[in-house]
Design a protein around this motif. Sequence first.
Motif, short mmCIF file in Angstrom:
data_model
loop_
_atom_site.label_atom_id
_atom_site.label_comp_id
_atom_site.label_asym_id
_atom_site.label_seq_id
_atom_site.Cartn_x
_atom_site.Cartn_y
_atom_site.Cartn_z
N ASP A 162 77.00 -1.08 -4.12
CA ASP A 162 77.11 -2.27 -4.96
C ASP A 162 78.48 -2.38 -5.61
O ASP A 162 78.89 -3.45 -6.05
N GLU A 163 79.22 -1.27 -5.65
CA GLU A 163 80.56 -1.29 -6.24
C GLU A 163 81.56 -2.06 -5.38
O GLU A 163 82.62 -2.46 -5.85
N TRP A 164 81.22 -2.28 -4.09
CA TRP A 164 82.13 -3.01 -3.21
C TRP A 164 82.27 -4.47 -3.64
O TRP A 164 83.31 -5.08 -3.46
N ASP A 203 82.76 -6.58 -6.06
CA ASP A 203 83.30 -6.86 -7.38
C ASP A 203 84.14 -8.13 -7.34
O ASP A 203 84.17 -8.86 -6.34
N GLU A 204 84.83 -8.42 -8.42
CA GLU A 204 85.64 -9.64 -8.49
C GLU A 204 86.71 -9.68 -7.40
O GLU A 204 86.96 -10.73 -6.80
N TYR A 257 86.63 -8.40 -4.40
CA TYR A 257 86.01 -8.71 -3.11
C TYR A 257 85.85 -10.21 -2.95
O TYR A 257 86.21 -10.79 -1.91
N TYR A 258 85.31 -10.88 -3.96
CA TYR A 258 85.06 -12.32 -3.85
C TYR A 258 86.36 -13.12 -3.93
O TYR A 258 86.46 -14.20 -3.33
N SER A 295 75.38 -8.34 -5.89
CA SER A 295 76.58 -8.14 -6.69
C SER A 295 76.30 -8.38 -8.17
O SER A 295 75.95 -9.48 -8.58
N ASP A 296 76.50 -7.35 -8.96
CA ASP A 296 76.33 -7.49 -10.40
C ASP A 296 77.33 -8.48 -10.97
O ASP A 296 77.02 -9.27 -11.87
N TYR A 297 78.54 -8.49 -10.41
CA TYR A 297 79.58 -9.41 -10.85
C TYR A 297 79.12 -10.87 -10.69
O TYR A 297 79.26 -11.68 -11.61
N ARG A 312 69.26 -10.44 -9.74
CA ARG A 312 69.82 -9.30 -9.01
C ARG A 312 68.75 -8.68 -8.13
O ARG A 312 67.62 -8.44 -8.56
#
Length: 201
Positions: A6-8, A10-11, A13-14, A81-83, A92
């Motif tokens: 899930d760390e992949w 992030d902001e 990435y998007y 994605s938590d972000y 989520r």
Amino acid sequence: MQSASDEWFDEAYYQRYYFDKKTRVVDAQHTQRLGNFVCAYLQYLRVPVRRVLDVGCGIGLWREAVERHFPGAAYHGVEYSDYLCQRYGWERGSVVDYRATAPFDFVICQGVLPYLGPADLKAALANLGRLCQGALYVEAVTREDYEQDIIDETLTDPRLFRHRASLYRRGLSEHAREMGGGVWLSRRADVPLFALESAVP
């Protein structure tokens, strides 16, 4: 062989794959054309659509097409994605084990499955069958797409798994019939089909 962390997602990435015009892999115009095709096909098939699940919904590009073609249908976005959940207010969850109180009429799963290792992919395909009682749209790049040089690897996340198309089809066909164009029809759907409308019985 582990699935994506899930760390992949992030902001950064998007920013790379969705917001930067030079490196994004999809845009609103592409999703609009795709959404028009898929939703019109479901309308042609007379699939009643009242509840829609977009699992791995990203920045919500499908929502507009759903609202335009199925006014009044409830759109529900689920995102790993938590972000994005914090930014857009999605629920989520993961396609691997997301549960709902009732199945959905239309389930969308675009660009999610290639991030899963083999065990999680098998679980996700079965879960999609449980979540869908009507139509399912699935988009996933396969090993064959790389072998046939269809993929632009300069834009594609190099961390994707290269599963065979047959692996996806085998898992999906337990619960649905392939209709072409990435559209699958749940075997629970009460929709009459001509013999040649479905890719397989």
